[in-house]
Scaffold this motif. Structure first.
Motif, PDB file in Angstrom:
ATOM      1  N   LEU A  52      29.423 -75.145 -37.578  1.00 59.29           N
ATOM      2  CA  LEU A  52      30.092 -74.361 -36.534  1.00 59.29           C
ATOM      3  C   LEU A  52      29.114 -73.490 -35.757  1.00 59.29           C
ATOM      4  O   LEU A  52      29.125 -73.460 -34.521  1.00 59.29           O
ATOM      5  N   TYR A  53      28.248 -72.776 -36.474  1.00 57.74           N
ATOM      6  CA  TYR A  53      27.327 -71.850 -35.805  1.00 57.74           C
ATOM      7  C   TYR A  53      26.436 -72.580 -34.812  1.00 57.74           C
ATOM      8  O   TYR A  53      26.346 -72.227 -33.638  1.00 57.74           O
ATOM      9  N   HIS A  54      25.756 -73.627 -35.282  1.00 56.90           N
ATOM     10  CA  HIS A  54      24.801 -74.332 -34.421  1.00 56.90           C
ATOM     11  C   HIS A  54      25.519 -75.093 -33.308  1.00 56.90           C
ATOM     12  O   HIS A  54      24.996 -75.189 -32.183  1.00 56.90           O
ATOM     13  N   SER A  55      26.708 -75.607 -33.577  1.00 57.28           N
ATOM     14  CA  SER A  55      27.463 -76.304 -32.538  1.00 57.28           C
ATOM     15  C   SER A  55      27.883 -75.337 -31.437  1.00 57.28           C
ATOM     16  O   SER A  55      27.775 -75.648 -30.241  1.00 57.28           O
ATOM     17  N   ALA A  56      28.369 -74.166 -31.827  1.00 54.29           N
ATOM     18  CA  ALA A  56      28.783 -73.174 -30.844  1.00 54.29           C
ATOM     19  C   ALA A  56      27.578 -72.665 -30.048  1.00 54.29           C
ATOM     20  O   ALA A  56      27.658 -72.481 -28.822  1.00 54.29           O
ATOM     21  N   LEU A  57      26.473 -72.447 -30.733  1.00 54.04           N
ATOM     22  CA  LEU A  57      25.273 -71.966 -30.058  1.00 54.04           C
ATOM     23  C   LEU A  57      24.813 -72.968 -29.000  1.00 54.04           C
ATOM     24  O   LEU A  57      24.502 -72.602 -27.862  1.00 54.04           O
ATOM     25  N   ALA A  58      24.788 -74.262 -29.365  1.00 55.03           N
ATOM     26  CA  ALA A  58      24.361 -75.287 -28.417  1.00 55.03           C
ATOM     27  C   ALA A  58      25.335 -75.383 -27.248  1.00 55.03           C
ATOM     28  O   ALA A  58      24.921 -75.558 -26.090  1.00 55.03           O
ATOM     29  N   ALA A  59      26.637 -75.258 -27.531  1.00 60.12           N
ATOM     30  CA  ALA A  59      27.640 -75.363 -26.473  1.00 60.12           C
ATOM     31  C   ALA A  59      27.497 -74.259 -25.440  1.00 60.12           C
ATOM     32  O   ALA A  59      27.710 -74.481 -24.243  1.00 60.12           O
ATOM     33  N   PHE A  60      27.113 -73.057 -25.873  1.00 55.68           N
ATOM     34  CA  PHE A  60      26.958 -71.947 -24.948  1.00 55.68           C
ATOM     35  C   PHE A  60      25.547 -71.911 -24.351  1.00 55.68           C
ATOM     36  O   PHE A  60      25.358 -71.479 -23.229  1.00 55.68           O
ATOM     37  N   GLU A  61      24.574 -72.378 -25.113  1.00 53.21           N
ATOM     38  CA  GLU A  61      23.190 -72.314 -24.663  1.00 53.21           C
ATOM     39  C   GLU A  61      22.920 -73.320 -23.546  1.00 53.21           C
ATOM     40  O   GLU A  61      22.208 -73.018 -22.590  1.00 53.21           O
ATOM     41  N   LYS A  62      23.515 -74.502 -23.637  1.00 48.57           N
ATOM     42  CA  LYS A  62      23.226 -75.547 -22.657  1.00 48.57           C
ATOM     43  C   LYS A  62      23.628 -75.139 -21.234  1.00 48.57           C
ATOM     44  O   LYS A  62      22.809 -75.224 -20.313  1.00 48.57           O
ATOM     45  N   PRO A  63      24.857 -74.686 -20.994  1.00 52.10           N
ATOM     46  CA  PRO A  63      25.190 -74.262 -19.619  1.00 52.10           C
ATOM     47  C   PRO A  63      24.376 -73.062 -19.153  1.00 52.10           C
ATOM     48  O   PRO A  63      24.112 -72.908 -17.957  1.00 52.10           O
ATOM     49  N   LEU A  64      23.969 -72.210 -20.085  1.00 53.39           N
ATOM     50  CA  LEU A  64      23.146 -71.059 -19.714  1.00 53.39           C
ATOM     51  C   LEU A  64      21.792 -71.524 -19.190  1.00 53.39           C
ATOM     52  O   LEU A  64      21.315 -71.060 -18.141  1.00 53.39           O
ATOM     53  N   PHE A  65      21.162 -72.464 -19.902  1.00 58.00           N
ATOM     54  CA  PHE A  65      19.879 -72.989 -19.461  1.00 58.00           C
ATOM     55  C   PHE A  65      20.020 -73.770 -18.154  1.00 58.00           C
ATOM     56  O   PHE A  65      19.160 -73.690 -17.276  1.00 58.00           O
ATOM     57  N   GLU A  66      21.109 -74.541 -18.029  1.00 58.76           N
ATOM     58  CA  GLU A  66      21.331 -75.293 -16.793  1.00 58.76           C
ATOM     59  C   GLU A  66      21.513 -74.359 -15.603  1.00 58.76           C
ATOM     60  O   GLU A  66      21.024 -74.625 -14.505  1.00 58.76           O
ATOM     61  N   HIS A  67      22.192 -73.238 -15.822  1.00 60.06           N
ATOM     62  CA  HIS A  67      22.348 -72.243 -14.754  1.00 60.06           C
ATOM     63  C   HIS A  67      20.996 -71.671 -14.341  1.00 60.06           C
ATOM     64  O   HIS A  67      20.716 -71.531 -13.135  1.00 60.06           O
ATOM     65  N   ALA A  68      20.157 -71.352 -15.323  1.00 59.66           N
ATOM     66  CA  ALA A  68      18.845 -70.785 -15.014  1.00 59.66           C
ATOM     67  C   ALA A  68      17.990 -71.783 -14.236  1.00 59.66           C
ATOM     68  O   ALA A  68      17.284 -71.409 -13.279  1.00 59.66           O
ATOM     69  N   LEU A  69      18.048 -73.053 -14.612  1.00 58.78           N
ATOM     70  CA  LEU A  69      17.284 -74.084 -13.893  1.00 58.78           C
ATOM     71  C   LEU A  69      17.824 -74.275 -12.482  1.00 58.78           C
ATOM     72  O   LEU A  69      17.053 -74.462 -11.527  1.00 58.78           O
ATOM     73  N   ALA A  70      19.135 -74.225 -12.336  1.00 57.49           N
ATOM     74  CA  ALA A  70      19.732 -74.373 -11.008  1.00 57.49           C
ATOM     75  C   ALA A  70      19.330 -73.210 -10.108  1.00 57.49           C
ATOM     76  O   ALA A  70      19.037 -73.391  -8.915  1.00 57.49           O
ATOM     77  N   GLU A  71      19.304 -72.005 -10.663  1.00 57.01           N
ATOM     78  CA  GLU A  71      18.956 -70.824  -9.894  1.00 57.01           C
ATOM     79  C   GLU A  71      17.496 -70.836  -9.458  1.00 57.01           C
ATOM     80  O   GLU A  71      17.139 -70.230  -8.444  1.00 57.01           O
ATOM     81  N   THR A  72      16.646 -71.505 -10.214  1.00 60.03           N
ATOM     82  CA  THR A  72      15.198 -71.496  -9.926  1.00 60.03           C
ATOM     83  C   THR A  72      14.690 -72.840  -9.420  1.00 60.03           C
ATOM     84  O   THR A  72      13.481 -73.075  -9.379  1.00 60.03           O
ATOM     85  N   GLY A  73      15.631 -73.740  -9.030  1.00 57.92           N
ATOM     86  CA  GLY A  73      15.218 -75.022  -8.489  1.00 57.92           C
ATOM     87  C   GLY A  73      14.449 -75.882  -9.468  1.00 57.92           C
ATOM     88  O   GLY A  73      13.572 -76.660  -9.072  1.00 57.92           O
ATOM     89  N   GLY A  74      14.728 -75.738 -10.750  1.00 58.17           N
ATOM     90  CA  GLY A  74      14.061 -76.532 -11.767  1.00 58.17           C
ATOM     91  C   GLY A  74      12.706 -76.011 -12.195  1.00 58.17           C
ATOM     92  O   GLY A  74      12.011 -76.652 -12.987  1.00 58.17           O
ATOM     93  N   ASN A  75      12.304 -74.855 -11.686  1.00 56.88           N
ATOM     94  CA  ASN A  75      11.019 -74.260 -12.065  1.00 56.88           C
ATOM     95  C   ASN A  75      11.158 -73.644 -13.460  1.00 56.88           C
ATOM     96  O   ASN A  75      11.823 -72.624 -13.643  1.00 56.88           O
ATOM     97  N   GLN A  76      10.524 -74.272 -14.445  1.00 55.80           N
ATOM     98  CA  GLN A  76      10.713 -73.847 -15.834  1.00 55.80           C
ATOM     99  C   GLN A  76      10.129 -72.471 -16.116  1.00 55.80           C
ATOM    100  O   GLN A  76      10.678 -71.704 -16.920  1.00 55.80           O
ATOM    101  N   LEU A  77       9.016 -72.143 -15.479  1.00 51.84           N
ATOM    102  CA  LEU A  77       8.416 -70.825 -15.687  1.00 51.84           C
ATOM    103  C   LEU A  77       9.351 -69.730 -15.191  1.00 51.84           C
ATOM    104  O   LEU A  77       9.608 -68.741 -15.885  1.00 51.84           O
ATOM    105  N   LYS A  78       9.895 -69.924 -13.971  1.00 51.93           N
ATOM    106  CA  LYS A  78      10.808 -68.922 -13.418  1.00 51.93           C
ATOM    107  C   LYS A  78      12.120 -68.887 -14.205  1.00 51.93           C
ATOM    108  O   LYS A  78      12.706 -67.816 -14.393  1.00 51.93           O
TER     109      LYS A  78
END
Length: 470
Positions: free
Chosen positions: A414-440
């Motif tokens: 449960l813990y790791h599944s929930a973490l991945a479920a919330f972490e993935k959209p968070l990372f996708e949002h950050a990449l979208a906001e920075t145009g895919g620039n991983q450093l930013k």
């Protein structure tokens, strides 16, 4: 075992409380209010321990302990003080004090310390001169007293220290204080932010490399461990260190020897390790991102730095300290009014001491008034960008409830599944906001770029598709 105690305290009410508590333990307590009385009683009687206040009617209780130490080298000292600064704590420790208690203190702890002192009767450490000027930590709050006491306990040994606390609380200052005031003060102090070094270079940075060890290694390079030899190595943001480097670090700590990248010979190193992190390392261990054996190797003496909101009593002293530093650095000199301090104390300071320092420096540069009062502070506070206020508990709870209603993870996942479920959209949002620039994106998230890259792979996120959107 001598169960007779000499108490030197000129506050009658405090003296009565201490004397009553110790006598309830079966101890005999003689009471003095002056240095002159203390010296006379010490000449006439043998005591199991000496409890003394710092500021007495006829002088400084610490400064006058030199002769006491010479005449009674085995007498345990317990120092009490309302002068609750790091300077006082260090001076108390440098007398070879068995224990130091800032006022107000826990009476049960004091009684316990007296019992331990009587039973130990250990020789005092040699007195060491200390420069009280330039001490890196500021504050007299109760929250900081625990920090000072922990610092004094590690000054004269080489135990590994792990400094914990939020970003901006002053973890590196703790490391500097331990080095500056401790037995390694004549050696180098080397600080390295392990989160700021790319994973492919971190081993070279820490351990050095030989010429030709890798492409671009045109000459031998001495690493941080060798640079810190004889002194202190401060490893900041240790929680972001790559696993491969963690393995080599653990080996170096266990053996006291290192090997340069591309080298054959092992090199003996003599360094004190102080590490720091703003992360809770235990979840990282559970996720396999931090070595458990390294954690126990580093977490010998933990020191928890309080957030600024937990030590708001120190804000006035910190603000005046930063104004003085700003003036020393060439900025206009200002005076901070009392009503300004009360306003500063009510601010959240999410960035902790670092945010307060930057704010004070900005006022020092731009304020036209010589006296910074409440009106001036309010003006500068109004000019700060508003931080969005979100009821995170409600929003995340609702999202979690919705996810649980549709997902049924297997037991133990449960813990790791929930973490991945919330972490993935968070990372996708950050990449979208920075145009895919991983450093930013990593900077936006507040994590190390290497950590981001690793998690993108584990979560099957392709950063290229966000580059195409930009």
């Amino acid at each position: 075992m001598i169960e007779r105690i000499l108490l030197v305290e000129d506050d009658e009410s405090i003296a009565v409380v201490i004397k009553t508590a110790l006598e309830a333990e079966g101890l005999t307590v003689d009471h003095c209010e002056t240095i002159e009385c203390r010296d006379r009683m010490l000449a006439d009687h043998d005591y199991g321990a000496l409890l003394t206040d710092v500021m007495l009617k006829d002088g400084d209780g610490i400064e006058s302990l030199g002769q006491v130490r010479a005449d009674h080298p085995d007498l345990p000292l317990i120092i009490l003080s309302a002068q609750n600064t790091l300077d006082t704590a260090v001076r108390a420790t440098d007398t070879g004090a068995f224990e130091y208690f800032p006022k107000p203190f826990d009476l049960d702890e004091l009684v316990r310390a007296v019992r331990q002192a009587i039973e130990a009767r250990t020789p005092s450490e040699k007195e060491k001169e200390t420069d009280a000027g330039g001490l890196p930590l500021v504050g007299r709050s109760q929250a900081m007293q625990g920090v000072y006491r922990m610092i004094t306990r590690v000054l004269h040994n080489d135990l590994t220290v792990l400094v914990l606390g939020e970003s901006g609380t002053g973890k590196e200052l703790v490391a500097e204080a331990i080095h500056q005031l401790g037995s390694r003060s004549k050696g180098p102090f080397i600080a390295v932010n392990t989160a700021a070094i790319p994973s492919e270079l971190i081993e070279s940075e820490l351990f050095g490399h030989e010429k030709g060890a890798f492409t671009g290694a045109v000459a031998r390079s001495i690493g941080k461990f060798e640079q810190a030899n004889g002194g202190t190595l401060f490893l900041d943001e240790i929680g972001d260190m790559p696993l491969e480097a963690q393995t080599r670090l653990l080996r170096a700590l266990q053996s006291g020897r290192i090997r340069r990248v591309g080298g054959q010979d092992e090199i003996a190193i003599d360094v004190r390790i102080i590490a720091a992190t703003h992360r809770d390392l235990r979840p990282l261990i559970a996720e396999g991102r931090f070595r458990e054996d390294l954690y126990y190797r580093l977490n010998v003496v933990p020191i928890q730095m309080p957030a600024l909101r937990e030590r708001s009593d120190d804000i006035g002293a910190l603000a005046r300290h930063f104004l003085a530093l700003a003036a020393d650095e060439g900025l206009p000199r200002h005076v901070l009014a009392g009503d300004a301090v009360s306003l500063l104390e009510r601010q959240p300071w999410r960035g902790n001491v670092r945010e307060l320092r930057n704010f004070i420096y900005r006022m020092a540069l731009l304020a036209r008034e010589d006296v910074i009062d409440r009106t001036v502070v309010a003006t500068f506070l109004d000019e700060q960008p508003d931080m969005p206020q979100v009821d995170c508990d409600v929003d995340f709870s609702a999202a979690l409830d919705a996810w649980l209603a549709e997902s049924v993870p297997a037991d133990g996942t449960l813990y790791h599944s929930a973490l991945a479920a919330f972490e993935k959209p968070l990372f996708e949002h950050a990449l979208a906001e920075t145009g895919g620039n991983q450093l930013k994106a990593a900077q936006l998230l507040g994590i190390n770029r290497n950590t981001l890259r690793k998690r993108l792979g584990e979560l099957a996120i392709d950063p290229e598709r966000f580059t195409q959107r930009a």
